[in-house]
Design an enzyme around this catalytic site. Structure first.
Site, short mmCIF file in Angstrom:
data_model
loop_
_atom_site.label_atom_id
_atom_site.label_comp_id
_atom_site.label_asym_id
_atom_site.label_seq_id
_atom_site.Cartn_x
_atom_site.Cartn_y
_atom_site.Cartn_z
CG ASN A 219 0.24 -3.57 -11.52
OD1 ASN A 219 0.28 -3.11 -10.67
ND2 ASN A 219 0.61 -2.74 -12.70
CD GLU B 40 -5.32 2.66 -14.57
OE1 GLU B 40 -5.96 2.61 -13.30
OE2 GLU B 40 -4.23 2.99 -14.60
CD GLU C 123 4.96 7.28 -8.77
OE1 GLU C 123 4.52 7.43 -9.95
OE2 GLU C 123 6.08 8.03 -8.45
P1 NAD Z 1 -5.86 0.00 -5.34
O1 NAD Z 1 -5.87 1.30 -5.64
O2 NAD Z 1 -7.22 -1.11 -5.26
O3 NAD Z 1 -5.08 -1.23 -4.09
C1 NAD Z 1 -3.63 -0.62 -4.14
C2 NAD Z 1 -3.24 -1.02 -2.51
O4 NAD Z 1 -3.73 -0.01 -1.66
C3 NAD Z 1 -3.72 -2.29 -2.37
O5 NAD Z 1 -2.53 -2.97 -1.51
C4 NAD Z 1 -5.07 -2.18 -1.08
O6 NAD Z 1 -5.12 -3.22 -0.23
C5 NAD Z 1 -4.68 -0.90 -0.60
N1 NAD Z 1 -5.74 -0.23 -0.10
C6 NAD Z 1 -7.02 -0.23 -0.37
N2 NAD Z 1 -7.80 0.59 0.20
C7 NAD Z 1 -7.05 1.35 1.04
C8 NAD Z 1 -7.01 2.72 1.88
N3 NAD Z 1 -8.23 2.91 2.15
N4 NAD Z 1 -6.04 2.90 2.60
C9 NAD Z 1 -4.69 2.42 2.40
N5 NAD Z 1 -4.60 1.33 1.68
C10 NAD Z 1 -5.60 0.96 0.79
O7 NAD Z 1 -5.06 -0.71 -6.67
P2 NAD Z 1 -4.81 -2.01 -7.41
O8 NAD Z 1 -6.08 -2.24 -7.96
O9 NAD Z 1 -4.26 -3.06 -6.38
O10 NAD Z 1 -3.91 -1.71 -8.54
C11 NAD Z 1 -4.19 -1.27 -9.72
C12 NAD Z 1 -3.89 0.35 -10.08
O11 NAD Z 1 -2.65 0.75 -9.57
C13 NAD Z 1 -4.01 0.90 -11.27
O12 NAD Z 1 -4.71 2.15 -11.12
C14 NAD Z 1 -2.73 1.29 -11.57
O13 NAD Z 1 -2.62 2.13 -12.70
C15 NAD Z 1 -1.96 1.62 -10.51
N6 NAD Z 1 -0.70 1.53 -10.64
C16 NAD Z 1 0.27 2.46 -10.81
C17 NAD Z 1 1.55 2.55 -10.91
C18 NAD Z 1 2.57 3.83 -10.91
O14 NAD Z 1 3.66 3.70 -10.90
N7 NAD Z 1 2.01 5.13 -11.16
C19 NAD Z 1 2.22 1.31 -10.99
C20 NAD Z 1 1.33 0.38 -11.09
C21 NAD Z 1 0.14 0.20 -10.79
#
Ligand code: NAD
Length: 489
Positions: A150, A377, A245
């Site tokens: 995002n 979410e 996070e």
């Molecule tokens: P996601 O969890 O699908 O992926 C995040 C990252 O993790 C990607 O780089 C992905 O390739 C990697 N990943 C996937 N499986 C993994 C594994 N088993 N081991 C290690 N890495 C792995 O999230 P997304 O869809 O990319 O992002 C959206 C989410 O992020 C939403 O839930 C949002 O709320 C959250 N978010 C949180 C914050 C915060 O500061 N709290 C900020 C921005 C986004």
């Protein structure tokens, strides 16, 4: 072989499983790809960075900050290219420009945090005055950063920068959905003497993320709760810290006496900015029954005035839904709310326009906690509204969530907003505004409940996470002999 960190176009024939296709969120076209870094490539990248980390850690904070300032200047010189890459990654222009310029603010925060970790003094012991002690701050060797789609650049740098300043080497694995920005960042790294030896990227999906966790001494993860759990379990298996996070389901409470004009402005911005694709987006609105109808009417009016930024990317207010799979989640939540008696007053349908996926701000009245849109979410521009009778009910509803990222309270005055804000079980509360954590980064905060794990990523703790505290203890008297502990002495 160190894997490619470029997004490529053209034929990917013969590359088989190593290829991950990258979609353009405005056109829906899938003409580019990245090569997935396999475990060997991740291990090689990690080993290379580790080799140089000890020298990096030996340098002073000031010297490392000088290098990071040079990096910021190199990146500023490439800002148009960075902004352009982020624009294609995310389908939005104005916010891509703001994101491309965000490094200076992050660096200023890190520079300020460093002041809390200056030269430690020797102190006399309280329990034993002849024993003196001091602290040495020892950075972790290699920090892994895994980031979401995002805010691809900002959320890659927000942990990498303080970790580098602390003296760690850093390896980042950005989201496979939005990897175009990496090439420009690595050009700036290469142009910064000494930085490339301790700062790198690997491209890939979850498998590459898992390989990264196997190589590092500490992992920073920003992403969904579901993936965060997997990351925490893998890190626990290796007994390394995981700073998480994760997602949010931020509530906003609007109390009787609140300024409806201001509250609807804040709610709309807090929800639909970045098309709602922000962790701290407002996703649940609880409105005092006495002002509910007036609030709802004004919210719908303002939601209907929001324009999609198409066909010209320089026009309008909100961009497309970046991630295809998220669009399906948004539609499913709207349909579920309708089926359970929610009234969709405006918006309501994910549209495919010139290949991109778009959702107009969607206001849902008569929402309740049986609906997925109030529990799970959303990550999109959906505003479900629910009426409450008194302050206690509002607090109970706002706290009835697995998430605890942040929230907001609108009241007649700040005292009343603060009183209610103090009762919310979340890591940050915006008072008489919404989603302030996106705009103001100085206030330290943690993420409560399933929204995260670990110390604040803002303020001094944001740097302190990467520094282990080591004690140096000096006895200025003669050492105690063993006989001092003799049973019959
Ligand atoms: P996601 O969890 O699908 O992926 C995040 C990252 O993790 C990607 O780089 C992905 O390739 C990697 N990943 C996937 N499986 C993994 C594994 N088993 N081991 C290690 N890495 C792995 O999230 P997304 O869809 O990319 O992002 C959206 C989410 O992020 C939403 O839930 C949002 O709320 C959250 N978010 C949180 C914050 C915060 O500061 N709290 C900020 C921005 C986004």
């Amino acid at each position: 072989m160190i894997s490619s960190i470029k997004v490529e176009t053209g034929t990917a024939e013969g590359l088989g499983d190593a290829v991950i296709r990258v979609r353009d969120p405005r056109t829906g076209r899938v003409e580019e790809f990245i090569r997935r870094a396999d475990p060997e490539a991740v291990a090689a990248a990690a080993a290379g960075l580790r080799e140089s980390q000890a020298d990096w850690a030996m340098r002073s904070f000031e010297s490392r900050l000088e290098t990071l300032s040079r990096f910021a200047a190199e990146l500023a010189a490439r800002r148009p290219a960075l902004a352009r890459a982020l624009e294609v990654d995310t389908g939005r222009r104005r916010i891509a420009g703001i994101e491309a310029a965000s490094l200076d603010g992050m660096l200023a925060g890190v520079r300020h945090a460093v002041q809390s970790f200056g030269q430690a003094v020797w102190r006399d012991g309280v329990s034993a005055p002849h024993v003196r002690h001091t602290t040495q701050w020892v950075p972790y060797g290699l920090v892994g950063v895994i980031s979401p789609w995002n805010f691809p650049f900002l959320l890659s740098m927000i942990d990498a920068l303080p970790a580098l300043a602390a003296g760690c080497a850093v390896l980042v694995k950005p989201s496979e959905v939005t990897p175009r920005f990496v090439e420009t960042v690595m050009e700036a790294v290469a142009a910064t003497p000494g930085l490339g030896a301790v700062f790198g990227f690997v491209l890939g999906d979850g498998a590459t993320g898992q390989a990264l966790i196997d190589q590092v001494d500490c992992v920073c993860f920003t992403g969904s709760v579901a993936t965060g759990r997997k990351v925490a379990v893998q890190a626990a298996g290796r007994l390394i810290p995981a700073f998480l996070e994760l997602g949010g389901k931020d509530p906003m409470i609007v109390l009787e006496g609140a300024d409806i004009e201001a509250a609807t402005d804040a709610a709309l911005r807090g929800c639909v900015l970045s098309t709602g694709q922000a962790c701290q987006s407002i996703e649940r609105l609880y409105v005092a029954r006495a002002v509910h109808d007036a609030f709802l009417a004004r919210l719908v009016e303002k939601a209907e005035a929001v324009r999609l930024s198409r066909p010209d990317i320089s026009s309008g207010d909100i961009g497309p839904v970046i991630f295809e799979k998220q669009a399906a989640v948004l539609q499913a939540q709207i349909d579920d709310a309708r089926a359970r008696g929610g009234r969709v007053l405006t918006g309501g349908t994910v549209e495919t326009l010139e290949g991109g996926l778009w959702l107009r701000p969607t206001v849902i009245a008569d929402a309740d906690h049986d609906m997925a849109v109030m529990r799970d979410e959303t990550f999109g521009p959906i505003l479900p509204v629910m009426a409450f009778t008194d302050e206690d009910e509002a607090v109970r509803l706002a706290n009835d969530s697995d998430y605890g990222l942040s929230g907001a309270v609108f009241a007649a005055d700040l005292d009343q907003a603060e009183r209610v804000g103090r009762r919310l079980d979340v890591g940050a509360v915006s008072l008489n505004d919404a989603a302030l954590t996106a705009l103001f980064h100085e206030a330290g905060k943690q993420s409560f409940k399933t929204s995260g794990l670990g110390p604040s990523r803002m303020g001094a703790d944001g740097l302190g996470r990467f520094l282990r505290r080591k004690a140096l203890i000096a006895n200025t008297a003669a050492p105690l002999p063993l006989q001092a502990f003799r049973e019959d002495g």
